[in-house]
Motif scaffolding. Structure first.
Motif, PDB file in Angstrom:
ATOM      1  N   LEU A  47       0.859  -1.180   0.000  1.00  0.00           N
ATOM      2  CA  LEU A  47       0.000   0.000   0.000  1.00  0.00           C
ATOM      3  C   LEU A  47       0.896   1.232   0.000  1.00  0.00           C
ATOM      4  O   LEU A  47       1.768   1.371   0.868  1.00  0.00           O
ATOM      5  CB  LEU A  47      -0.910  -0.004   1.229  1.00  0.00           C
ATOM      6  CG  LEU A  47      -1.931  -1.150   1.237  1.00  0.00           C
ATOM      7  CD1 LEU A  47      -2.235  -1.583   2.659  1.00  0.00           C
ATOM      8  CD2 LEU A  47      -3.208  -0.729   0.532  1.00  0.00           C
ATOM      9  N   LEU A  56      -2.945   0.623  -4.071  1.00  0.00           N
ATOM     10  CA  LEU A  56      -2.649  -0.779  -3.779  1.00  0.00           C
ATOM     11  C   LEU A  56      -1.955  -1.386  -4.992  1.00  0.00           C
ATOM     12  O   LEU A  56      -2.439  -1.280  -6.112  1.00  0.00           O
ATOM     13  CB  LEU A  56      -3.933  -1.552  -3.483  1.00  0.00           C
ATOM     14  CG  LEU A  56      -3.772  -3.063  -3.285  1.00  0.00           C
ATOM     15  CD1 LEU A  56      -3.015  -3.358  -1.992  1.00  0.00           C
ATOM     16  CD2 LEU A  56      -5.129  -3.753  -3.259  1.00  0.00           C
ATOM     17  N   PHE A  92     -11.072  -0.853   3.000  1.00  0.00           N
ATOM     18  CA  PHE A  92     -10.282   0.370   3.081  1.00  0.00           C
ATOM     19  C   PHE A  92     -11.166   1.501   3.596  1.00  0.00           C
ATOM     20  O   PHE A  92     -12.236   1.774   3.043  1.00  0.00           O
ATOM     21  CB  PHE A  92      -9.714   0.737   1.704  1.00  0.00           C
ATOM     22  CG  PHE A  92      -9.026   2.080   1.684  1.00  0.00           C
ATOM     23  CD1 PHE A  92      -7.831   2.269   2.340  1.00  0.00           C
ATOM     24  CD2 PHE A  92      -9.596   3.152   1.005  1.00  0.00           C
ATOM     25  CE1 PHE A  92      -7.195   3.511   2.327  1.00  0.00           C
ATOM     26  CE2 PHE A  92      -8.973   4.390   0.985  1.00  0.00           C
ATOM     27  CZ  PHE A  92      -7.764   4.568   1.644  1.00  0.00           C
TER      28      PHE A  92
END
Length: 219
Positions: A47, A56, A92
């Protein structure tokens, strides 16, 4: 700050805040986000925080990395995106999004002359359920933290050491259940192995995980 919420079978097992420009994810213990599962490559993905945005990138993993069901090599993440790595799902949560997640509470024990971390007891995401006088806690029975109690006030509470052995205690309408989440060493309930299928807990049950014994207390 942005964060990743890792779950399996709809049970949250860890939450990791993204505080660095580069955060690695994989099976090897040196990763920032460790997922101990054979479907996850040793160095699976990374990340990247660039100018306030999070990207990502798959690191040529064996089984691939998926965002919202689509295989990706590199993609910018949006708040609420769902990442799939093996059987694990990672949500996320973008920077500035309000949340109610608790800080992880780590219980450290030092048996004999060797310093050793006892399992972390981490209340996972989810609102507390109002169940009247229905209360429960996990009481640590071994190590320097013996006697410490952690109330089970959230929907899911994970116990154990990520990357070693983790179990989850889930609060349901009529009580609590426990099941094994990850790691090679299976936890035990009253001396019997705990598998991936949820097992009901009752007052006084003894749970042992990663060398630490705990008791389920319900009032």
């Amino acid at each position: 700050m942005p964060k990743m919420i890792v779950s399996i079978d709809e049970v949250v097992i860890k939450e990791v805040q993204l505080t660095k420009d580069r955060t690695t994810l994989g099976r090897r213990p040196y990763n920032d986000i460790v997922i101990d599962n054979l479907a996850v490559s040793g160095e699976h993905a990374v990340l990247l925080m660039i100018g306030g945005e999070v990207f990502l990138e798959d690191l040529n993993s064996t089984n691939g990395t998926y965002i919202n069901g689509k295989a990706v090599k590199k993609q910018q993440l949006q708040n609420g995106d769902g990442i799939e790595v093996g059987k694990y799902k990672i949500k996320f949560v973008g920077d500035g999004v309000a949340d109610n997640f608790d800080k992880t509470m780590v219980v450290r024990a030092r048996p004999a002359a060797v310093a050793q971390s006892a399992p972390a007891v981490a209340p996972a995401s989810g609102d507390s359920i109002g169940m009247g006088a229905f209360h429960a806690a996990i009481k640590v029975l071994s190590g320097a933290a013996s006697g410490r109690e952690v109330p089970l006030t959230k929907v899911v509470t994970t116990i154990g050491k990520p990357g070693v052995a983790v179990a989850a205690i889930t609060r349901r309408q009529h009580g609590f259940v426990v099941h094994h989440v990850e790691g090679a060493g299976n936890p035990t309930l009253n001396g019997s192995p705990i598998g991936s299928e949820p097992i009901s807990l009752k007052n006084g049950d003894l749970v042992e995980l990663a060398g630490t014994q705990m008791q389920f207390v319900q009032t």
